[in-house]
Design an enzyme around this catalytic site. Structure first.
Site, PDB file in Angstrom:
ATOM      1  N   PHE A 405       0.675  -1.037   0.066  1.00 34.54           N
ATOM      2  CA  PHE A 405       0.088  -0.171  -0.247  1.00 34.54           C
ATOM      3  C   PHE A 405       0.849   1.331   0.034  1.00 34.54           C
ATOM      4  O   PHE A 405       2.024   1.247   0.763  1.00 34.54           O
ATOM      5  CB  PHE A 405      -0.748   0.107   1.500  1.00 34.54           C
ATOM      6  CG  PHE A 405      -2.083  -0.834   1.283  1.00 34.54           C
ATOM      7  CD1 PHE A 405      -3.074  -0.760   0.638  1.00 34.54           C
ATOM      8  CD2 PHE A 405      -1.981  -2.124   2.092  1.00 34.54           C
ATOM      9  CE1 PHE A 405      -4.114  -1.867   0.646  1.00 34.54           C
ATOM     10  CE2 PHE A 405      -2.682  -2.931   2.071  1.00 34.54           C
ATOM     11  CZ  PHE A 405      -4.279  -2.778   1.248  1.00 34.54           C
ATOM     12  N   ASP A 406       0.489   2.269  -0.696  1.00 38.37           N
ATOM     13  CA  ASP A 406       1.086   3.407  -0.724  1.00 38.37           C
ATOM     14  C   ASP A 406       0.386   4.131   0.609  1.00 38.37           C
ATOM     15  O   ASP A 406      -0.862   3.821   0.961  1.00 38.37           O
ATOM     16  CB  ASP A 406       0.662   4.463  -1.745  1.00 38.37           C
ATOM     17  CG  ASP A 406       0.824   5.934  -1.755  1.00 38.37           C
ATOM     18  OD1 ASP A 406       2.074   6.088  -1.375  1.00 38.37           O
ATOM     19  OD2 ASP A 406       0.098   6.736  -1.617  1.00 38.37           O
TER      20      ASP A 406
END
Length: 728
Positions: A405-406
């Site tokens: 995930f960013d």
């Protein structure tokens, strides 16, 4: 519609006539023909969905030349298909097929009853004649079309088997084969049509007209005639016709149809709204930002249609094997006749068994098992605001073992807020010491040229305080580190620890050590922070520092738990933020691993390392700053695609809203589709093996083989259709 993929390569989708029948062997012939066309790189043809998708070199050929090449193979091209007309034609064709099935049943029953009751032979043969004509009509058409492409398919198998039964005095068995074959074909087309009609429901979300303000009055105008900059009015209960920005009014908008958000979203002046959503309360005036063909709902419709024309790997494999498999069945049938007859067996009984074997070994259920499931999965996702950009990505989602995930805008709200403005005490020149507002004004002038989320937060804070922000000059940005620009004739640097230690590493900076110590303290509090330094007479001095904070999205921790329950082994956060802030977010959400202070290219390297460790890795980001990482991952998932062009171009899966629960939905749908495919293929091959084995060992009546063959086809079609109701 044409999509540019590189400076010379483009992809276009040509709509062609949909054809009945089971197989796609004729499609393979058209593919071979088009691949021999100069400039064509890749071709994917499906008569089942009525589409030809071609990747070609614009310098060597054009879309019109490709259309002409398709026409040269006697295939009807729909230059500008109208969805309403197409739907009417589809329904009309389905009704015609149903009537033909009814006539086939009538003829079969008439022939059988007349024979049992010793009725007139003419009536019996007339009944069977009706059954053979109407039961074999579409199959014969499909077989002839396929033969024109120098191929054979399942339609030809069924026609040969029915005529073979007739030739040995078993007209009922042949009629029954044609009846069940045409019945299951009709049910199969209904199942595929259901997934296509899910797209029509998306089209119906968009109004045809808009109430445009012209000279203070409302004028009703077709949405196709509305220009960017026009202002339209929507009242409570109205559907919003076009994408735009609210200029006047407040209310709540139901975006569930587009983004999947279950709760209406409050809207006020300056907020973006999307065509096809519903204004629940308040009268709104909205300025158009995209024309009808560029709106979020139009892009969603196009991408889902394009996705349904792209075949999943399993389907491509089955389609490639169809031709040799059908030839193998013909060879097996011939051998089943020739060998026993040469050994002295009676011809009629041997021929009957060979026809039974041909029917039992036909791969109808195998061929329909994949598209019935994958097309339903794509349509189901589209109705939930989840866009798969092809069947391949549905299958890929089933195998994901790790998710990256960013942080900003993905796990967090992305609505970064400036929380603290500190002016350094004890500067070298106390006469030039700034006030908080002056420091913020200078920082905003520099950051106004940047698209970074911290820069936007700085500018918003200056606007909130109604500060005068001058224009900066000679702006320069260093990705992942900081920026600099000239404000009022002096160069101002704004950056993180890495910026001052590397970019300004050879420059002595007054107050750097206490400034970095202060950053460390703020980061320990979970705040992202940067230093602001100014140059004067060749010297650089820290003027102060800014601190920012972001909040975790609601449901982030629950989303991580859901991913683990689906079997995801490892969850990683990738961010350019400092490690302390990132770790605080990770601890709150339940992330396994944090990779912090990463530049965009370092995110790509990290994804490559994750792929080496786990093989199948999904990357979730906003589709803009994370575009390289999204492209590198096994499966790229972009959030917020309703307003982001880059997301639609880069990712494999686009979430039209920002609902984190859709990420487990994506993987869950992929896994459910995989289980459905496994079940379908087990049913299809199991029926073939069971019937062929029984025929070879002791023999079964042809009608029983017909029931087993067609029954398995209907079962896998309906089982695939169940995915339309998947909710996660």
């Amino acid at each position: 519609m044409t999509v540019t993929e590189s400076p010379s390569l483009s992809t276009c989708t040509v709509q062609i006539e949909r054809r009945g029948g089971r197989g796609e062997a004729g499609a393979r012939g058209l593919e071979r023909h088009l691949r021999n066309t100069a400039g064509v790189h890749d071709v994917d043809v499906s008569f089942r969905t009525g589409s030809v998708r071609i990747t070609y070199d614009e310098s060597l050929t054009s879309e019109e030349q490709i259309r002409e090449a398709v026409r040269n193979r006697a295939v009807s091209v729909q230059d500008a298909p109208d969805r309403d007309t197409d739907e009417t034609t589809s329904r009309s064709g389905l009704r015609r097929e149903a009537v033909f099935v009814g006539l086939t049943l009538f003829g079969m029953v008439t022939g059988l009853a007349t024979g049992w009751l010793d009725g007139p032979p003419l009536l019996m043969w007339a009944g069977y004649g009706v059954a053979y004509v109407f039961g074999g009509w579409y199959g014969l058409k499909g077989a002839i079309e396929t033969l024109r492409h120098r191929a054979v398919d399942i339609d030809l198998l069924m026609i040969v088997a029915a005529l073979g039964a007739l030739s040995i005095g078993a007209p009922f068995e042949g009629a029954m084969l044609l009846f069940l074959f045409s019945l299951s074909n009709t049910l199969q087309h209904y199942a595929i049509g259901r997934s296509r009609r899910a797209i029509k429901s998306l089209v119906e979300m968009r109004p045809d007209e808009a109430q445009i303000l012209r000279d203070g009055s409302e004028v009703t105008v077709s949405v196709d005639d509305v220009a960017v900059g026009d202002v339209f009015v929507v009242r409570p209960g109205d559907k919003i016709p076009l994408d735009g920005v609210i200029t006047s009014g407040e209310g709540t908008v139901d975006q569930a149809s587009l983004t999947g958000e279950s709760v209406p979203v409050p809207k006020e002046p300056g907020d973006e709204v999307f065509g096809g959503t519903i204004n629940e309360s308040g009268s709104l005036e909205i300025e158009v930002t995209r024309q009808a063909h560029e709106s979020a709902i139009s892009r969603l419709i196009y991408m889902v249609e394009r996705a349904q024309s792209e075949k999943a790997p399993t389907q491509r494999l089955i389609d490639r094997l169809e031709q040799p498999y059908v030839l193998g069945v013909f060879a097996l049938t011939i051998a089943a006749i020739a060998i026993p007859v040469s050994l002295g067996s009676e011809f009629t009984g041997t021929f009957y068994r060979a026809m039974t074997l041909m029917v039992a070994a036909s791969p109808c259920a195998v061929i329909i098992s994949t598209p019935a499931a994958v097309l339903s999965a794509i349509a189901s996702g589209g109705r939930q605001g989840v866009l798969f950009k092809g069947g391949e990505h549905v299958e890929t989602a089933a195998h994901i073992d790790a998710v990256a995930f960013d942080k900003t805008g993905t796990l967090t709200q992305g609505d970064t807020q400036l929380t603290d403005v500190f002016v350094r005490v004890g500067t070298a020149d106390e006469d030039e010491r700034l006030t908080e507002d002056e420091l913020l004004s200078i920082a905003a002038a520099v950051q106004a040229r940047s698209e970074h989320h911290l820069a936007r937060a700085t500018v918003r804070a200056a606007e909130t305080r109604s500060l005068d922000v001058v224009n900066a000059e000679r702006f320069q940005s260093v990705a992942g580190k900081g920026v600099k620009a000239d404000v009022d004739g002096r160069t101002t640097h704004i950056g993180n620890r890495s910026y001052f230690e590397t970019v300004l590493g050879d420059t002595e900076v007054d107050g750097l050590e206490p400034g970095l110590d202060r950053l460390q303290t703020l980061e320990a509090e979970g705040k992202t922070s940067v230093l602001v330094a100014r140059e004067s007479h060749g010297e650089v001095s820290v003027s102060g520092w800014l601190a920012f904070t972001d909040t975790v999205r609601p449901g982030a921790a629950e989303m991580v738990d859901d991913l683990r329950s689906l079997g995801v082994e490892h969850i990683v956060m990738l961010t350019g933020d400092n490690e302390r802030v990132a770790q605080r977010i990770a601890d709150e959400v339940g992330i396994d691993e944090v990779q912090a202070e990463l530049l965009p290219e370092e995110k790509v390297t990290t994804i490559e390392e994750l792929v080496e460790r786990y093989e199948n890795v999904a990357m979730v980001g906003d589709g803009v700053n994370d575009a390289p990482a999204l492209a590198t991952a096994t499966l790229g998932i972009a959030m917020g695609g309703a307003g982001t062009d880059v997301a639609l171009d880069t990712a494999d899966v686009v979430l039209m809203g920002d609902d984190l629960s859709k990420i487990p939905y994506v993987l869950g749908l992929g896994r459910k589709t995989r289980r459905t495919l496994t079940t379908n293929l087990a049913i299809a091959f199991g029926a073939i093996v069971l019937m062929v084995g029984t025929i070879l060992l002791q023999g079964i009546p042809l009608p029983l083989a017909v029931v087993g063959h067609e029954g398995s086809t209907v079962i896998v079609s309906l089982n695939g259709l169940r995915l339309l109701g998947f909710r996660g």
